[in-house]
Design a protein around this motif. Structure first.
Motif, PDB file in Angstrom:
ATOM      1  N   ARG A  40     -30.861 -12.306   7.386  1.00 60.52           N
ATOM      2  CA  ARG A  40     -30.683 -13.753   7.226  1.00 60.52           C
ATOM      3  C   ARG A  40     -29.673 -14.042   6.113  1.00 60.52           C
ATOM      4  N   ALA A  41     -29.744 -13.301   5.019  1.00 59.54           N
ATOM      5  CA  ALA A  41     -28.774 -13.479   3.936  1.00 59.54           C
ATOM      6  C   ALA A  41     -27.368 -13.183   4.450  1.00 59.54           C
ATOM      7  N   HIS A  42     -27.249 -12.165   5.295  1.00 56.96           N
ATOM      8  CA  HIS A  42     -25.949 -11.815   5.859  1.00 56.96           C
ATOM      9  C   HIS A  42     -25.399 -12.944   6.722  1.00 56.96           C
ATOM     10  N   ILE A  43     -26.233 -13.490   7.574  1.00 54.12           N
ATOM     11  CA  ILE A  43     -25.794 -14.586   8.448  1.00 54.12           C
ATOM     12  C   ILE A  43     -25.248 -15.741   7.612  1.00 54.12           C
ATOM     13  N   VAL A  44     -25.965 -16.088   6.567  1.00 51.24           N
ATOM     14  CA  VAL A  44     -25.575 -17.215   5.721  1.00 51.24           C
ATOM     15  C   VAL A  44     -24.299 -16.914   4.935  1.00 51.24           C
ATOM     16  N   SER A  45     -24.115 -15.675   4.540  1.00 50.47           N
ATOM     17  CA  SER A  45     -23.010 -15.316   3.642  1.00 50.47           C
ATOM     18  C   SER A  45     -21.669 -15.141   4.328  1.00 50.47           C
ATOM     19  N   GLN A  46     -21.640 -15.072   5.637  1.00 52.00           N
ATOM     20  CA  GLN A  46     -20.437 -14.623   6.339  1.00 52.00           C
ATOM     21  C   GLN A  46     -19.167 -15.423   6.077  1.00 52.00           C
ATOM     22  N   SER A  47     -19.282 -16.693   5.734  1.00 53.04           N
ATOM     23  CA  SER A  47     -18.067 -17.502   5.563  1.00 53.04           C
ATOM     24  C   SER A  47     -17.465 -17.377   4.161  1.00 53.04           C
ATOM     25  N   ASN A  48     -18.132 -16.672   3.261  1.00 50.89           N
ATOM     26  CA  ASN A  48     -17.664 -16.544   1.882  1.00 50.89           C
ATOM     27  C   ASN A  48     -17.520 -15.060   1.553  1.00 50.89           C
ATOM     28  N   LEU A  49     -16.315 -14.610   1.283  1.00 54.34           N
ATOM     29  CA  LEU A  49     -16.065 -13.182   1.108  1.00 54.34           C
ATOM     30  C   LEU A  49     -16.924 -12.561   0.007  1.00 54.34           C
ATOM     31  N   LEU A  50     -17.007 -13.187  -1.157  1.00 55.11           N
ATOM     32  CA  LEU A  50     -17.774 -12.589  -2.246  1.00 55.11           C
ATOM     33  C   LEU A  50     -19.256 -12.504  -1.911  1.00 55.11           C
ATOM     34  N   LEU A  51     -19.806 -13.562  -1.324  1.00 54.83           N
ATOM     35  CA  LEU A  51     -21.216 -13.518  -0.924  1.00 54.83           C
ATOM     36  C   LEU A  51     -21.435 -12.470   0.157  1.00 54.83           C
ATOM     37  N   HIS A  52     -20.503 -12.411   1.113  1.00 53.38           N
ATOM     38  CA  HIS A  52     -20.596 -11.462   2.220  1.00 53.38           C
ATOM     39  C   HIS A  52     -20.614 -10.023   1.691  1.00 53.38           C
ATOM     40  N   LEU A  53     -19.688  -9.728   0.791  1.00 51.29           N
ATOM     41  CA  LEU A  53     -19.648  -8.382   0.205  1.00 51.29           C
ATOM     42  C   LEU A  53     -20.904  -8.098  -0.616  1.00 51.29           C
ATOM     43  N   ARG A  54     -21.359  -9.089  -1.371  1.00 51.02           N
ATOM     44  CA  ARG A  54     -22.584  -8.925  -2.172  1.00 51.02           C
ATOM     45  C   ARG A  54     -23.767  -8.534  -1.291  1.00 51.02           C
ATOM     46  N   VAL A  55     -23.912  -9.228  -0.167  1.00 47.83           N
ATOM     47  CA  VAL A  55     -25.027  -8.927   0.733  1.00 47.83           C
ATOM     48  C   VAL A  55     -24.887  -7.514   1.294  1.00 47.83           C
ATOM     49  N   HIS A  56     -23.683  -7.117   1.687  1.00 43.96           N
ATOM     50  CA  HIS A  56     -23.511  -5.760   2.222  1.00 43.96           C
ATOM     51  C   HIS A  56     -23.789  -4.692   1.159  1.00 43.96           C
ATOM     52  N   VAL A  57     -23.424  -4.951  -0.081  1.00 47.17           N
ATOM     53  CA  VAL A  57     -23.735  -4.000  -1.156  1.00 47.17           C
ATOM     54  C   VAL A  57     -25.248  -3.870  -1.312  1.00 47.17           C
ATOM     55  N   ILE A  58     -25.955  -4.987  -1.251  1.00 44.50           N
ATOM     56  CA  ILE A  58     -27.419  -4.947  -1.356  1.00 44.50           C
ATOM     57  C   ILE A  58     -28.018  -4.242  -0.145  1.00 44.50           C
ATOM     58  N   MET A  59     -27.457  -4.487   1.040  1.00 41.56           N
ATOM     59  CA  MET A  59     -27.923  -3.793   2.242  1.00 41.56           C
ATOM     60  C   MET A  59     -27.707  -2.282   2.105  1.00 41.56           C
ATOM     61  N   LEU A  60     -26.548  -1.899   1.580  1.00 40.11           N
ATOM     62  CA  LEU A  60     -26.267  -0.478   1.367  1.00 40.11           C
ATOM     63  C   LEU A  60     -27.280   0.120   0.390  1.00 40.11           C
ATOM     64  N   GLY A  61     -27.525  -0.570  -0.692  1.00 45.64           N
ATOM     65  CA  GLY A  61     -28.500  -0.079  -1.674  1.00 45.64           C
ATOM     66  C   GLY A  61     -29.882   0.082  -1.076  1.00 45.64           C
ATOM     67  N   TYR A  62     -30.293  -0.876  -0.235  1.00 44.07           N
ATOM     68  CA  TYR A  62     -31.615  -0.777   0.377  1.00 44.07           C
ATOM     69  C   TYR A  62     -31.653   0.364   1.393  1.00 44.07           C
ATOM     70  N   ALA A  63     -30.577   0.555   2.128  1.00 41.38           N
ATOM     71  CA  ALA A  63     -30.506   1.685   3.067  1.00 41.38           C
ATOM     72  C   ALA A  63     -30.649   3.002   2.316  1.00 41.38           C
ATOM     73  N   LEU A  64     -29.998   3.108   1.170  1.00 43.36           N
ATOM     74  CA  LEU A  64     -30.117   4.326   0.367  1.00 43.36           C
ATOM     75  C   LEU A  64     -31.540   4.500  -0.166  1.00 43.36           C
ATOM     76  N   ARG A  65     -32.139   3.407  -0.668  1.00 46.16           N
ATOM     77  CA  ARG A  65     -33.513   3.498  -1.200  1.00 46.16           C
ATOM     78  C   ARG A  65     -34.526   3.890  -0.130  1.00 46.16           C
ATOM     79  N   THR A  66     -34.281   3.461   1.105  1.00 51.97           N
ATOM     80  CA  THR A  66     -35.208   3.789   2.187  1.00 51.97           C
ATOM     81  C   THR A  66     -34.790   5.056   2.924  1.00 51.97           C
ATOM     82  N   ALA A  67     -33.751   5.729   2.422  1.00 49.55           N
ATOM     83  CA  ALA A  67     -33.257   6.986   2.991  1.00 49.55           C
ATOM     84  C   ALA A  67     -32.908   6.850   4.478  1.00 49.55           C
ATOM     85  N   ASP A  68     -32.299   5.720   4.822  1.00 45.58           N
ATOM     86  CA  ASP A  68     -31.895   5.457   6.201  1.00 45.58           C
ATOM     87  C   ASP A  68     -30.417   5.817   6.332  1.00 45.58           C
ATOM     88  N   LEU A  69     -30.146   7.020   6.816  1.00 43.92           N
ATOM     89  CA  LEU A  69     -28.774   7.508   6.888  1.00 43.92           C
ATOM     90  C   LEU A  69     -27.910   6.707   7.858  1.00 43.92           C
TER      91      LEU A  69
END
Length: 122
Positions: A40-69
């Protein structure tokens, strides 16, 4: 005495609300709800580059924390693609930003997010 109407939400506050929902779900071990909030955060962030990148960085961090390769790889790809899509105006609206979905496919925007985005002018 007249009161001022509540301020309309802006994109940043909408993203922040979903990220707070993510943090809470992740803190109690609810992986499904944590990803749902990130989508949901990703959907909302898509029109703003900084927000969009921020959400993807958080998604990447969560993928790493959950060991989802698979998700980790998908988020690395999306971090590379996000600037191109946002700056060219070709971001697929409604896309949840997860590795399991086509990064170029538009998707339906949930009704509550659609209304919030309209109120925010997004």
């Amino acid at each position: 005495m007249m009161r001022n109407p509540p301020a309309e939400p802006n994109l940043s506050s909408l993203v922040d609300a979903e990220l707070e929902r993510h943090r809470w779900a992740a803190s109690v071990g609810d992986v499904g709800s944590a990803w749902w909030a990130l989508e949901r955060a990703h959907i909302v962030s898509q029109s703003n580059l900084l927000l969009h990148l921020r959400v993807h960085v958080i998604m990447l961090g969560y993928a790493l924390r959950t060991a989802d390769l698979r998700e980790t790889g998908g988020q690395l790809l999306r971090l590379a693609l996000a600037p191109l899509g946002t700056l060219s105006g070709r971001t697929p609206l409604g896309n949840t930003g997860r590795a399991r979905v086509d990064p170029f496919a538009p998707m339906p925007i949930p009704g509550d997010l659609r209304r919030a985005l309209e109120e925010a002018g997004g």
